[in-house]
Design an enzyme around this catalytic site. Structure first.
Site, PDB file in Angstrom:
ATOM      1  CG  ASP A 190      -1.883 -13.580  -0.460  1.00  0.00           C
ATOM      2  OD1 ASP A 190      -1.834 -12.650   1.103  1.00  0.00           O
ATOM      3  OD2 ASP A 190      -2.354 -14.270  -0.442  1.00  0.00           O
ATOM      4  CG  HIS A 191       0.446 -12.910  -2.462  1.00  0.00           C
ATOM      5  ND1 HIS A 191       0.330 -13.319  -2.145  1.00  0.00           N
ATOM      6  CD2 HIS A 191       1.423 -12.920  -2.884  1.00  0.00           C
ATOM      7  CE1 HIS A 191       1.340 -14.105  -2.199  1.00  0.00           C
ATOM      8  NE2 HIS A 191       2.876 -13.562  -1.949  1.00  0.00           N
ATOM      9  CD  GLU A 220       0.068  -1.052   8.975  1.00  0.00           C
ATOM     10  OE1 GLU A 220      -1.103  -0.652   8.307  1.00  0.00           O
ATOM     11  OE2 GLU A 220       0.610   0.281   9.095  1.00  0.00           O
ATOM     12  CG  HIS A 243       2.408  -3.584   6.411  1.00  0.00           C
ATOM     13  ND1 HIS A 243       3.971  -2.779   7.377  1.00  0.00           N
ATOM     14  CD2 HIS A 243       1.921  -2.510   5.312  1.00  0.00           C
ATOM     15  CE1 HIS A 243       3.106  -1.742   7.200  1.00  0.00           C
ATOM     16  NE2 HIS A 243       2.811  -1.467   6.324  1.00  0.00           N
ATOM     17  CG  HIS A 275       5.376   0.609   2.385  1.00  0.00           C
ATOM     18  ND1 HIS A 275       4.967   2.332   2.394  1.00  0.00           N
ATOM     19  CD2 HIS A 275       4.883  -0.062   3.299  1.00  0.00           C
ATOM     20  CE1 HIS A 275       3.528   1.958   2.862  1.00  0.00           C
ATOM     21  NE2 HIS A 275       3.758   1.415   4.011  1.00  0.00           N
ATOM     22  CB  CYS A 298       2.965   5.504   5.230  1.00  0.00           C
ATOM     23  SG  CYS A 298       3.558   4.315   6.269  1.00  0.00           S
ATOM     24  CG  HIS A 326      -0.249   0.526   2.364  1.00  0.00           C
ATOM     25  ND1 HIS A 326      -0.782   0.583   3.914  1.00  0.00           N
ATOM     26  CD2 HIS A 326       1.382   0.321   3.114  1.00  0.00           C
ATOM     27  CE1 HIS A 326      -0.401   0.722   4.812  1.00  0.00           C
ATOM     28  NE2 HIS A 326       0.927   0.385   4.057  1.00  0.00           N
TER      29      HIS A 326
HETATM   30 NI    NI Z   1       2.638   0.703   5.784  1.00  0.00          NI
END
Ligand code: NI
Length: 136
Positions: free
Chosen positions: A80-81, A125, A42, A40, A34, A15
């Site tokens: 996911d992914h 997160e 998580h 990036h 961010c 995100h």
């Molecule tokens: Ni983040």
């Protein structure tokens, strides 16, 4: 007698935190790293907890297989992914902060549950940063 049944799940996603209507400088000031334009990732962990009465016939509050399948369909298959900003319609115009993600997840799971069941979702997160939403 109300009992809580919990299921843990996991998804990886990328995100970027920013607002389209703010300048890059303003986004950097508020969201820092961010706001990286290249995104990036998580390793998100979540715990979905369903509270309700025990069905006297089955002995279940909810068949955990049903909860597992709802989470797979509504969260894992959907997130996911994925790049949350680009791939997930709910975040097209919603900043994918942990706070907003947990509300989206809550609403998606809640819509699939019997009305007499309460839901509480905790979203990690990072191992140290987590948020929680139970519909209030
Ligand atoms: Ni983040």
């Amino acid at each position: 007698m109300r009992v809580t049944v919990s299921r843990r799940a996991h998804f990886n996603a990328a995100h970027r935190l920013y607002r389209k209507d703010w300048s890059f400088e303003k986004n950097n000031e508020i969201f820092g790293k961010c706001n990286n334009p290249n995104y990036h990732g998580h390793n998100y962990e979540l715990i979905a907890s369903v509270t309700g009465s025990i069905d006297p016939e089955t002995g279940y509050v909810i068949d955990v297989k049903i909860l597992k399948d709802i989470i797979k369909m509504e969260v894992e298959d959907a997130f996911d992914h994925k790049n949350l900003n680009l791939d997930v319609p709910e975040f097209e115009n919603l900043n994918p902060t942990a706070e907003n993600i947990v509300v989206v997840i809550y609403n998606k799971i809640k819509a699939k549950l019997d009305k007499n069941l309460d839901l509480d979702v905790t979203l990690y997160e990072t191992p140290r940063n987590f948020v929680r939403y139970s519909g209030n």
